[in-house]
Design a protein around this motif. Structure first.
Motif, PDB file in Angstrom:
ATOM      1  N   ASN A   1       0.832  -1.176  -0.020  1.00 15.89           N
ATOM      2  CA  ASN A   1      -0.020   0.022   0.105  1.00 15.89           C
ATOM      3  C   ASN A   1       0.953   1.343  -0.129  1.00 15.89           C
ATOM      4  OD1 ASN A   1      -2.300   1.683   0.269  1.00 15.89           O
ATOM      5  ND2 ASN A   1      -3.238   0.231   1.751  1.00 15.89           N
TER       6      ASN A   1
ATOM      7  N   ALA B   1      -1.335   5.314   4.498  1.00 13.57           N
ATOM      8  CA  ALA B   1      -2.399   5.234   5.376  1.00 13.57           C
ATOM      9  C   ALA B   1      -3.361   6.323   5.290  1.00 13.57           C
ATOM     10  CB  ALA B   1      -2.285   4.610   6.726  1.00 13.57           C
TER      11      ALA B   1
ATOM     12  N   ASP C   1      -6.344   2.213  -0.172  1.00 14.19           N
ATOM     13  CA  ASP C   1      -6.867   1.351   0.960  1.00 14.19           C
ATOM     14  C   ASP C   1      -7.854   0.717   0.302  1.00 14.19           C
ATOM     15  OD1 ASP C   1      -5.194   2.499   2.719  1.00 14.19           O
ATOM     16  OD2 ASP C   1      -6.718   3.845   3.490  1.00 14.19           O
TER      17      ASP C   1
ATOM     18  N   TYR D   1       3.255  -0.500   4.017  1.00 10.54           N
ATOM     19  CA  TYR D   1       3.175   0.850   3.482  1.00 10.54           C
ATOM     20  C   TYR D   1       4.470   1.418   2.957  1.00 10.54           C
ATOM     21  CZ  TYR D   1      -1.531   0.736   5.242  1.00 10.54           C
ATOM     22  OH  TYR D   1      -2.780   0.430   5.484  1.00 10.54           O
TER      23      TYR D   1
END
Length: 323
Positions: free
Chosen positions: A166, A169, A175, A198
């Motif tokens: 990813n 956040a 997401d 992340y």
């Protein structure tokens, strides 16, 4: 590479589906004759946003509107928020924006709305659904599921671990992609999903994470990069480790670099969006909101899986690096 991967790409681009809600219909002090629009994308030079901006500029010009396009150097809410403050001061009829944070941009965008500036979200969106007149984006959850389906077909029956990368956040798009991917991968018992990592949207960080994951998990069989920066970084790490093609890599977005990696085998599949369509429709919605005409509150466009076998026939989905 299996032919069945092509069948996974059932979603058609520009097959917009509304949420069933009609958004803002005007008012709030907006001048219906204001011909000035502002576009604030997520990151300067990123091919997805370049493609979106090119189409938005063409659509605005065809409609007789002026479009001032800006973008921060990095996908960060602080710089974007500062730029937004300057945009509000120019009093455009509408701001078309890809919020870099689904919470932190709420206050300045609420200020824009209070000052009579219509807000249209493209690509990303705020958690607070009361501020924007309209939101347009890919169906990111469905795109994540498509990535998982595609990866599972590429891997076949081989057992092993899978990694999802990813970005930051609080970024609504990635997401949702990660969520769709995680839920679909769980349906394949031969694949073990590792904790999502992340990358802060940095290719170098993505490469470091993949390198570390390879060392800790020699059974790694697949990686999903939720956007072009994570995909590019993952491709670099796998190539450096001599694992390209052994570890199946599915990227999201069809940037020139990602397309090159697909052609040379560093990436096995790409999930492409339609940024140009989102840009055009974003301008149309902004103009309608300024005029006080009804707009669809939420519109989703489709994604498509592209493999090395299908890429020549699907090159019209590739993103642009300049207008």
């Amino acid at each position: 590479m299996k032919k069945q991967v092509l069948a996974v790409a059932a979603a058609l681009l520009l097959a917009g589906c509304g949420s069933g809600q009609i958004g803002d219909t005007g008012g709030g002090g907006t001048d219906p004759n204001n011909k000035n629009l502002a576009l604030l994308t997520g990151m300067r030079g990123e091919p997805f946003y370049v493609s979106l901006e090119c189409a938005a500029k063409a659509e605005a010009a065809a409609a007789g509107y002026q479009l001032n396009a800006q973008a921060p150097e990095k996908f960060e809410q602080a710089e974007q928020s500062q730029m937004l403050t300057g945009i509000i001061g120019t009093k455009p009829g509408a701001v078309i924006i890809a919020p870099a944070d689904d919470k932190a941009l709420a206050a300045p965008l609420q200020q824009a709305k209070n000052n009579g500036v219509k807000v249209v979200e493209v690509d990303t969106a705020l958690e607070d659904r009361s501020i924007a007149s309209a939101s347009l984006s890919s169906s990111n959850y469905a795109g994540g599921k498509l990535a998982a389906e595609t990866l599972s077909k590429l891997v076949g029956d081989r057992p092993g671990s899978v990694l999802a990368l990813n970005t930051k956040a609080g970024t609504s798009t990635t997401d949702e992609r990660a969520q769709g991917f995680e839920e679909e991968i769980a349906k394949h018992p031969n694949l073990r999903l590792l904790p999502t990592q992340y990358t802060e949207n940095e290719p170098a960080t993505a490469a470091q994470i993949v390198s570390a994951t390879l060392a800790a998990n020699p059974d790694l069989v697949g990686v999903f990069g939720t956007n072009l920066n994570t995909g590019e970084g993952a491709g670099t790490a796998l190539d450096n480790a001599g694992r390209s093609g052994q570890v199946q890599l599915v990227g999201f977005d069809a940037s020139p670099k990602q397309v090159e990696d697909l052609r040379n085998g560093r990436v096995q599949a790409l999930i492409a969006q339609d940024p140009a369509g989102i840009g055009r429709e974003g301008v149309k919605n902004a103009i309608a909101a300024i005029k006080g005409e009804p707009v669809q509150r939420e519109t989703k466009t489709g994604t498509i899986a592209i493999t090395r076998e299908s890429m020549d026939a699907q090159q019209h989905y590739f993103y642009r690096s300049e207008c």
